[in-house]
Design a protein around this motif. Structure first.
Motif, PDB file in Angstrom:
ATOM      1  N   PHE A  47       2.048  72.430  76.747  1.00 47.32           N
ATOM      2  CA  PHE A  47       2.177  73.426  77.825  1.00 47.32           C
ATOM      3  C   PHE A  47       2.169  74.826  77.226  1.00 47.32           C
ATOM      4  O   PHE A  47       2.723  75.049  76.141  1.00 47.32           O
ATOM      5  CB  PHE A  47       3.488  73.219  78.599  1.00 47.32           C
ATOM      6  CG  PHE A  47       3.430  72.083  79.576  1.00 47.32           C
ATOM      7  CD1 PHE A  47       3.348  72.326  80.934  1.00 47.32           C
ATOM      8  CD2 PHE A  47       3.432  70.758  79.133  1.00 47.32           C
ATOM      9  CE1 PHE A  47       3.273  71.278  81.843  1.00 47.32           C
ATOM     10  CE2 PHE A  47       3.360  69.704  80.026  1.00 47.32           C
ATOM     11  CZ  PHE A  47       3.276  69.955  81.393  1.00 47.32           C
ATOM     12  N   VAL A  48       1.570  75.774  77.951  1.00 42.73           N
ATOM     13  CA  VAL A  48       1.563  77.170  77.496  1.00 42.73           C
ATOM     14  C   VAL A  48       3.010  77.648  77.428  1.00 42.73           C
ATOM     15  O   VAL A  48       3.809  77.409  78.337  1.00 42.73           O
ATOM     16  CB  VAL A  48       0.746  78.054  78.464  1.00 42.73           C
ATOM     17  CG1 VAL A  48       0.836  79.521  78.053  1.00 42.73           C
ATOM     18  CG2 VAL A  48      -0.710  77.598  78.496  1.00 42.73           C
ATOM     19  N   ASP A  49       3.362  78.294  76.325  1.00 38.15           N
ATOM     20  CA  ASP A  49       4.759  78.704  76.093  1.00 38.15           C
ATOM     21  C   ASP A  49       4.830  80.228  75.970  1.00 38.15           C
ATOM     22  O   ASP A  49       4.006  80.835  75.285  1.00 38.15           O
ATOM     23  CB  ASP A  49       5.259  78.045  74.799  1.00 38.15           C
ATOM     24  CG  ASP A  49       6.770  78.091  74.674  1.00 38.15           C
ATOM     25  OD1 ASP A  49       7.442  78.608  75.587  1.00 38.15           O
ATOM     26  OD2 ASP A  49       7.282  77.613  73.637  1.00 38.15           O
TER      27      ASP A  49
ATOM     28  N   GLN B 160      16.852  77.483  67.206  1.00 40.70           N
ATOM     29  CA  GLN B 160      17.069  76.037  67.164  1.00 40.70           C
ATOM     30  C   GLN B 160      15.755  75.375  66.764  1.00 40.70           C
ATOM     31  O   GLN B 160      14.699  75.725  67.309  1.00 40.70           O
ATOM     32  CB  GLN B 160      17.423  75.497  68.557  1.00 40.70           C
ATOM     33  CG  GLN B 160      18.798  75.824  69.066  1.00 40.70           C
ATOM     34  CD  GLN B 160      18.980  75.186  70.435  1.00 40.70           C
ATOM     35  OE1 GLN B 160      18.253  75.486  71.377  1.00 40.70           O
ATOM     36  NE2 GLN B 160      19.936  74.295  70.544  1.00 40.70           N
TER      37      GLN B 160
ATOM     38  N   TYR C 295      13.637  72.131  67.014  1.00 42.47           N
ATOM     39  CA  TYR C 295      13.542  70.909  67.833  1.00 42.47           C
ATOM     40  C   TYR C 295      12.478  69.972  67.282  1.00 42.47           C
ATOM     41  O   TYR C 295      11.395  70.419  66.886  1.00 42.47           O
ATOM     42  CB  TYR C 295      13.118  71.266  69.261  1.00 42.47           C
ATOM     43  CG  TYR C 295      14.215  71.845  70.128  1.00 42.47           C
ATOM     44  CD1 TYR C 295      15.040  71.017  70.889  1.00 42.47           C
ATOM     45  CD2 TYR C 295      14.402  73.217  70.205  1.00 42.47           C
ATOM     46  CE1 TYR C 295      16.030  71.549  71.695  1.00 42.47           C
ATOM     47  CE2 TYR C 295      15.394  73.758  71.020  1.00 42.47           C
ATOM     48  CZ  TYR C 295      16.201  72.917  71.764  1.00 42.47           C
ATOM     49  OH  TYR C 295      17.177  73.444  72.563  1.00 42.47           O
TER      50      TYR C 295
ATOM     51  N   ILE D 165       8.592  70.275  83.007  1.00 36.52           N
ATOM     52  CA  ILE D 165       8.518  71.704  82.638  1.00 36.52           C
ATOM     53  C   ILE D 165       8.687  72.601  83.866  1.00 36.52           C
ATOM     54  O   ILE D 165       9.270  73.686  83.785  1.00 36.52           O
ATOM     55  CB  ILE D 165       7.170  72.016  81.926  1.00 36.52           C
ATOM     56  CG1 ILE D 165       7.066  71.216  80.608  1.00 36.52           C
ATOM     57  CG2 ILE D 165       7.026  73.512  81.640  1.00 36.52           C
ATOM     58  CD1 ILE D 165       8.093  71.563  79.548  1.00 36.52           C
TER      59      ILE D 165
ATOM     60  N   ASP E  45      -1.079  76.460  83.911  1.00 33.23           N
ATOM     61  CA  ASP E  45       0.193  77.141  83.614  1.00 33.23           C
ATOM     62  C   ASP E  45       0.741  77.909  84.819  1.00 33.23           C
ATOM     63  O   ASP E  45       1.239  79.025  84.692  1.00 33.23           O
ATOM     64  CB  ASP E  45      -0.006  78.080  82.392  1.00 33.23           C
ATOM     65  CG  ASP E  45       1.289  78.771  81.976  1.00 33.23           C
ATOM     66  OD1 ASP E  45       2.365  78.170  82.153  1.00 33.23           O
ATOM     67  OD2 ASP E  45       1.216  79.918  81.492  1.00 33.23           O
TER      68      ASP E  45
ATOM     69  N   THR F  29      16.358  77.256  83.110  1.00 30.70           N
ATOM     70  CA  THR F  29      16.381  78.423  82.225  1.00 30.70           C
ATOM     71  C   THR F  29      16.128  79.726  82.994  1.00 30.70           C
ATOM     72  O   THR F  29      16.087  80.792  82.395  1.00 30.70           O
ATOM     73  CB  THR F  29      15.347  78.289  81.083  1.00 30.70           C
ATOM     74  OG1 THR F  29      14.064  78.043  81.646  1.00 30.70           O
ATOM     75  CG2 THR F  29      15.716  77.176  80.121  1.00 30.70           C
TER      76      THR F  29
ATOM     77  N   GLU G 241      17.366  88.641  88.098  1.00 31.25           N
ATOM     78  CA  GLU G 241      16.986  87.694  87.046  1.00 31.25           C
ATOM     79  C   GLU G 241      17.242  88.309  85.669  1.00 31.25           C
ATOM     80  O   GLU G 241      16.959  89.488  85.439  1.00 31.25           O
ATOM     81  CB  GLU G 241      15.510  87.320  87.183  1.00 31.25           C
ATOM     82  CG  GLU G 241      15.146  86.206  86.217  1.00 31.25           C
ATOM     83  CD  GLU G 241      13.740  85.654  86.398  1.00 31.25           C
ATOM     84  OE1 GLU G 241      13.048  86.019  87.369  1.00 31.25           O
ATOM     85  OE2 GLU G 241      13.341  84.857  85.523  1.00 31.25           O
TER      86      GLU G 241
ATOM     87  N   LEU H 250      13.466  67.746  79.489  1.00 26.43           N
ATOM     88  CA  LEU H 250      12.747  68.005  78.230  1.00 26.43           C
ATOM     89  C   LEU H 250      13.562  67.468  77.045  1.00 26.43           C
ATOM     90  O   LEU H 250      13.012  67.085  76.015  1.00 26.43           O
ATOM     91  CB  LEU H 250      12.517  69.517  78.100  1.00 26.43           C
ATOM     92  CG  LEU H 250      11.708  70.065  76.915  1.00 26.43           C
ATOM     93  CD1 LEU H 250      10.353  69.392  76.791  1.00 26.43           C
ATOM     94  CD2 LEU H 250      11.532  71.581  77.057  1.00 26.43           C
TER      95      LEU H 250
HETATM   96  C1  HEM Z   1      12.472  72.054  73.222  1.00 24.02           C
HETATM   97  C2  HEM Z   1      12.014  73.249  72.932  1.00 24.02           C
HETATM   98  C3  HEM Z   1      11.364  74.090  74.007  1.00 24.02           C
HETATM   99  C4  HEM Z   1      10.097  74.030  74.459  1.00 24.02           C
HETATM  100  C5  HEM Z   1       8.982  73.117  73.961  1.00 24.02           C
HETATM  101  C6  HEM Z   1       9.984  75.009  75.512  1.00 24.02           C
HETATM  102  C7  HEM Z   1       8.836  75.229  76.240  1.00 24.02           C
HETATM  103  C8  HEM Z   1       8.754  76.043  77.351  1.00 24.02           C
HETATM  104  C9  HEM Z   1       7.619  76.175  78.217  1.00 24.02           C
HETATM  105  C10 HEM Z   1       6.308  75.400  78.043  1.00 24.02           C
HETATM  106  C11 HEM Z   1       7.914  77.059  79.180  1.00 24.02           C
HETATM  107  C12 HEM Z   1       7.038  77.519  80.367  1.00 24.02           C
HETATM  108  C13 HEM Z   1       6.242  78.750  80.102  1.00 24.02           C
HETATM  109  C14 HEM Z   1       7.026  79.998  79.778  1.00 24.02           C
HETATM  110  O1  HEM Z   1       7.441  80.755  80.662  1.00 24.02           O
HETATM  111  O2  HEM Z   1       7.257  80.205  78.596  1.00 24.02           O
HETATM  112  C15 HEM Z   1       9.251  77.529  78.915  1.00 24.02           C
HETATM  113  C16 HEM Z   1       9.919  78.455  79.673  1.00 24.02           C
HETATM  114  C17 HEM Z   1      11.149  78.965  79.359  1.00 24.02           C
HETATM  115  N1  HEM Z   1      11.984  78.518  78.376  1.00 24.02           N
HETATM  116 FE1  HEM Z   1      11.610  77.044  77.073  1.00 24.02          FE
HETATM  117  N2  HEM Z   1      11.171  75.643  75.662  1.00 24.02           N
HETATM  118  C18 HEM Z   1      12.064  75.104  74.768  1.00 24.02           C
HETATM  119  C19 HEM Z   1      13.379  75.464  74.599  1.00 24.02           C
HETATM  120  C20 HEM Z   1      14.009  76.486  75.261  1.00 24.02           C
HETATM  121  C21 HEM Z   1      15.351  76.920  75.037  1.00 24.02           C
HETATM  122  C22 HEM Z   1      16.318  76.297  74.021  1.00 24.02           C
HETATM  123  C23 HEM Z   1      15.580  77.983  75.880  1.00 24.02           C
HETATM  124  C24 HEM Z   1      16.807  78.844  76.063  1.00 24.02           C
HETATM  125  C25 HEM Z   1      17.964  78.655  75.481  1.00 24.02           C
HETATM  126  C26 HEM Z   1      14.366  78.190  76.631  1.00 24.02           C
HETATM  127  C27 HEM Z   1      14.179  79.193  77.560  1.00 24.02           C
HETATM  128  C28 HEM Z   1      13.091  79.310  78.376  1.00 24.02           C
HETATM  129  C29 HEM Z   1      12.958  80.332  79.417  1.00 24.02           C
HETATM  130  C30 HEM Z   1      13.949  81.450  79.727  1.00 24.02           C
HETATM  131  C31 HEM Z   1      11.740  80.089  80.049  1.00 24.02           C
HETATM  132  C32 HEM Z   1      11.151  80.882  81.230  1.00 24.02           C
HETATM  133  C33 HEM Z   1      11.670  80.298  82.514  1.00 24.02           C
HETATM  134  C34 HEM Z   1      11.060  80.982  83.715  1.00 24.02           C
HETATM  135  O3  HEM Z   1      11.310  82.175  83.917  1.00 24.02           O
HETATM  136  O4  HEM Z   1      10.316  80.315  84.451  1.00 24.02           O
HETATM  137  N3  HEM Z   1      13.434  77.278  76.229  1.00 24.02           N
HETATM  138  N4  HEM Z   1       9.744  76.884  77.803  1.00 24.02           N
END
Ligand code: HEM
Length: 326
Positions: A153-155, A187, A189, A208, A215, A232, A240, A291
């Protein structure tokens, strides 16, 4: 650096720099003794010059280095005053699904468009530190297709942009002595890719909270409350609160290792910790981030990133001002 950051004094470290193709994450612990502490203090004044020297060789390489310090290391190296919100990493979750704390005194987040730049700067920084530190974790991250995480997924899409980067990541009037500093949580993972890949794309999208190919955020009517995106997304006083993430994929396919190095910057640890609590404990309790059924956190650390100006000043801080917490 955004224009909003330019108007701030002091100068922040390179937190707002654009996302790059390559990164090295290093977590170090301090060797015991006052010689090691004084060596590290002096080195704080060398980081910017070393980054300039290496970076100059590839002008388009976007080389940067961000340096942060853990809570007990801050006391041992610099004593008082200390950043108001700096504390040891807080663990969340239950056995089998836990955000664990692991040793770490110094974090280096080295970024560039090409790995040779990151590699050379890491080499120079480590040479300057000598035996004053022990490397406890070192990860080389790479950009994966279309800015995707290793799970496909796009991150990074919902990261703040423009002036908001500084607003969400840099300490302001709330702790004036540490203005333009930042808190960073990391962290490492590891993912169970066979189990993840056994899910249908639609099931992955519900985990996700976004579509995989395009995306796009799922409609509220179909997005589960346990999706990563739902848990999150946090608010304070009705607004926000965002953090700045620069996660990188890493791994060793031959060894079956597939990872995400999570790195999040914020002006206080609070929003990142609330996200972790929502993910690992659940909101409400038990409604945890699915996740985590496919991802295990194997490290965890919280660090304070002083402004670039303060980092230079810390090099000259009198050793007698430094104190080790009992
Ligand atoms: C297992 C590791 C993780 C992966 C593979 C991952 C992946 C993703 C993906 C694919 C998205 C959606 C696209 C984006 O907005 O970036 C996302 C969103 C997000 N992630 Fe993660 N993430 C991980 C861990 C975390 C952790 C540990 C946190 C915070 C402590 C976090 C915080 C966020 C936030 C704040 C968003 C945006 C949410 C939104 O506004 O829609 N992520 N992450």
């Amino acid at each position: 650096m955004t224009s909003a950051m330019d108007t701030r004094t002091p100068e922040p470290q390179a937190i707002g720099n654009p996302i790059t193709r390559s990164a090295i994450f290093m977590v170090l612990t301090l060797a015991p003794g006052s010689d090691a502490a004084s060596q590290v203090r002096g080195w704080c004044g060398d980081i910017a010059a070393l980054t300039r020297s290496v970076g100059k060789r590839v002008p388009d390489g976007n080389l940067s280095c961000i340096c942060g310090f853990g809570s007990s290391a801050w006391d041992a190296l610099f004593g008082n005053p200390r950043p108001a919100a700096l504390h040891p990493f807080r663990e969340f979750g239950v056995a089998g699904r836990q955000a664990i704390s692991t040793p770490g005194d110094i974090l280096l987040h080295i970024r560039a468009e090409q790995m040779d730049l990151c590699f050379e700067l890491a080499t120079q920084l480590m040479a300057a530190l000598g035996d004053a530190v022990v490397v406890v974790d070192e990860v080389q991250g790479f950009r994966y297709f279309d800015m995707r995480s290793i799970i496909g997924f796009v991150d990074g899409t919902e990261n703040p942009v423009g002036r908001k980067i500084g607003d969400f990541t840099l300490v302001g009037d709330e702790d004036q002595a540490f203005a333009a500093g930042s808190y960073v949580l990391v962290q490492k993972y590891l993912h169970k890719m066979d189990a993840w890949n056994a899910l249908t794309v639609e099931a992955q999208e519900r985990v996700i909270g976004r579509t995989k190919l395009a995306d796009i955020e799922l409609d509220d009517a179909v997005k589960p409350s346990c999706s990563h995106s739902s848990l999150t997304t946090i608010t304070k006083d009705g607004k926000e609160v965002k953090i700045l993430r620069d996660n990188m994929p890493f791994g060793k396919p031959g060894a079956g290792e597939f990872g995400t190095y999570f790195i999040g910057y914020a002006r206080s640890p609070e929003p990142i910790e609330l996200m972790l609590e929502n993910m690992f404990v659940g909101k409400p309790v038990g409604n945890y981030d699915r996740l985590l059924d496919f991802s295990t956190a194997v490290t965890g650390g919280l660090f304070f990133v002083p402004s670039a100006d303060l980092l230079e000043e810390l090099a000259d801080r009198e050793p007698e001002q430094a104190s080790v917490t009992p």
